[in-house]
Enzyme design. Structure first.
Site, short mmCIF file in Angstrom:
data_model
loop_
_atom_site.label_atom_id
_atom_site.label_comp_id
_atom_site.label_asym_id
_atom_site.label_seq_id
_atom_site.Cartn_x
_atom_site.Cartn_y
_atom_site.Cartn_z
N SER A 18 -27.48 13.27 -14.12
CA SER A 18 -28.86 12.78 -14.00
C SER A 18 -29.68 13.34 -15.15
O SER A 18 -29.89 14.56 -15.26
CB SER A 18 -29.48 13.22 -12.68
OG SER A 18 -30.88 13.01 -12.74
N MET A 47 -39.58 7.56 -11.58
CA MET A 47 -40.56 8.03 -10.58
C MET A 47 -41.96 7.63 -11.00
O MET A 47 -42.29 7.65 -12.20
CB MET A 47 -40.48 9.54 -10.45
CG MET A 47 -39.09 10.05 -10.10
SD MET A 47 -39.09 11.83 -9.84
CE MET A 47 -37.33 12.13 -9.63
N HIS A 77 -32.12 4.53 -10.85
CA HIS A 77 -32.54 4.86 -9.49
C HIS A 77 -34.06 4.75 -9.44
O HIS A 77 -34.77 5.62 -9.96
CB HIS A 77 -32.06 6.28 -9.16
CG HIS A 77 -32.53 6.82 -7.85
ND1 HIS A 77 -32.40 8.15 -7.48
CD2 HIS A 77 -33.13 6.20 -6.79
CE1 HIS A 77 -32.90 8.32 -6.29
NE2 HIS A 77 -33.36 7.17 -5.84
N MET A 79 -37.50 5.08 -7.92
CA MET A 79 -38.32 5.73 -6.90
C MET A 79 -39.75 5.30 -7.18
O MET A 79 -40.61 6.11 -7.56
CB MET A 79 -38.14 7.25 -6.97
CG MET A 79 -36.78 7.69 -6.45
SD MET A 79 -36.30 9.33 -7.03
CE MET A 79 -35.61 8.92 -8.62
N MET A 148 -29.20 9.95 -0.34
CA MET A 148 -29.94 11.09 -0.88
C MET A 148 -29.60 12.34 -0.07
O MET A 148 -29.71 12.35 1.16
CB MET A 148 -31.45 10.85 -0.80
CG MET A 148 -31.99 9.76 -1.70
SD MET A 148 -31.61 9.94 -3.45
CE MET A 148 -32.41 11.49 -3.84
C1 DX5 Z 1 -34.11 13.44 -7.19
C2 DX5 Z 1 -33.30 12.60 -8.14
C3 DX5 Z 1 -31.99 13.17 -8.51
C4 DX5 Z 1 -32.07 14.47 -9.28
C5 DX5 Z 1 -30.90 15.28 -8.87
O1 DX5 Z 1 -35.16 12.68 -6.71
O2 DX5 Z 1 -33.04 11.32 -7.56
O3 DX5 Z 1 -31.18 12.24 -9.23
O4 DX5 Z 1 -32.04 14.32 -10.67
O5 DX5 Z 1 -31.03 16.53 -9.46
P1 DX5 Z 1 -30.14 17.75 -8.97
O6 DX5 Z 1 -28.72 17.39 -9.19
O7 DX5 Z 1 -30.63 18.87 -9.81
O8 DX5 Z 1 -30.44 17.94 -7.47
ZN ZN Z 2 -31.59 9.98 -8.53
#
Ligand code: DX5
Ligand code: ZN
Length: 242
Positions: A18, A47, A77, A79, A148
């Protein structure tokens, strides 16, 4: 209900760094580095400071990575709320998968259709407290289900254990559906818990801070793959596959 046994080998298991935890000032190089280290796809967290309390990157950054030369599938992804307006832009910018949260759209089926009409693969994302009922009338048109294992919005949070039971439940539904659907887990994935997620039935693993905050991306990816190699036969045994 029809049951199809899924035969998965460790090469079917994908690791998706990510870029939320990458150095944004050097994003192209960071993506090159995880690609060279053996990433299977690039997880791209979008986001909006509305659906989640954080603000990140949009279609211009996706396009810039493609123009820079990034060849791996881009796993977008979303959000954001609403989602439909931005989907064509991400498709045009080079997204491969586009996933969204059911709470963020008024018409889930329409949003899935929109993603597919624009030539991308569609994913549905489940927050820790989102029920799996949303799969009842959607799974037949999905390419990916994302569970998630943290509340969305930030990297570096701790894995929520209840995600494991949820992954097991989704794995049963996917196997019963008898068509290829990736089962991805996102949030708090580290070298020491990736095997548990695989044993529960996940086949695609997002990892942000675990990779980008490590000294050697290649060593971390290698350690994750070693864990996956030991976990996977257990998965097959648990599922009753030969
Ligand atoms: C959180 C994101 C994840 C995030 C995960 O809202 O969707 O993709 O980057 O990060 P780690 O692996 O650090 O939990
Ligand atoms: Zn994510």
């Amino acid at each position: 209900m029809r049951t199809t046994r899924t035969k998965t080998t460790s090469s079917d298991l994908w690791i998706a760094p990510s870029i939320l935890s990458a150095d944004f000032a050097r994003l192209g190089e960071e993506v090159d580095a995880v690609t060279a280290a053996g990433a299977d796809l690039i997880h791209f967290d979008v986001m909006d400071n509305h659906y989640v309390p954080n603000l990140t990157i949009g279609p211009p950054v996706c396009r810039a990575l493609r123009r820079y030369g990034t060849r791996l599938p881009l796993d977008v992804h979303l959000m954001v709320k609403p989602v439909d307006r931005i989907i064509p832009d991400f498709a045009e910018a080079g997204a491969t998968y586009i996933s969204f949260h059911p709470e963020a759209t008024e018409h889930i089926d329409r949003t899935i259709g929109l993603i597919r009409e624009h030539g991308c693969k569609a994913g549905l994302v489940f927050n820790p407290a989102t029920p799996l009922d949303y799969l009842d009338y959607t799974l037949a048109r999905l390419d990916l289900v994302l569970i998630m294992s943290v509340n969305p919005g930030f990297g570096g949070q701790s894995f929520i254990d209840s995600a494991l039971g949820k992954i097991t439940e989704v794995r049963k539904r996917i196997d019963a559906a008898g068509r290829p659907v990736r089962l991805e887990v996102d949030g708090g994935i580290k070298v020491d818990n990736i095997a548990a997620a695989a044993a529960a039935g996940a086949d695609t693993f997002v990892a942000g801070s675990a990779i980008f905050e490590s000294k050697s991306y290649a060593a971390t990816l290698r350690a994750m793959r070693q864990q996956l190699a030991t976990a996977h036969p257990l998965t097959r045994a648990q599922r009753g596959s030969p």
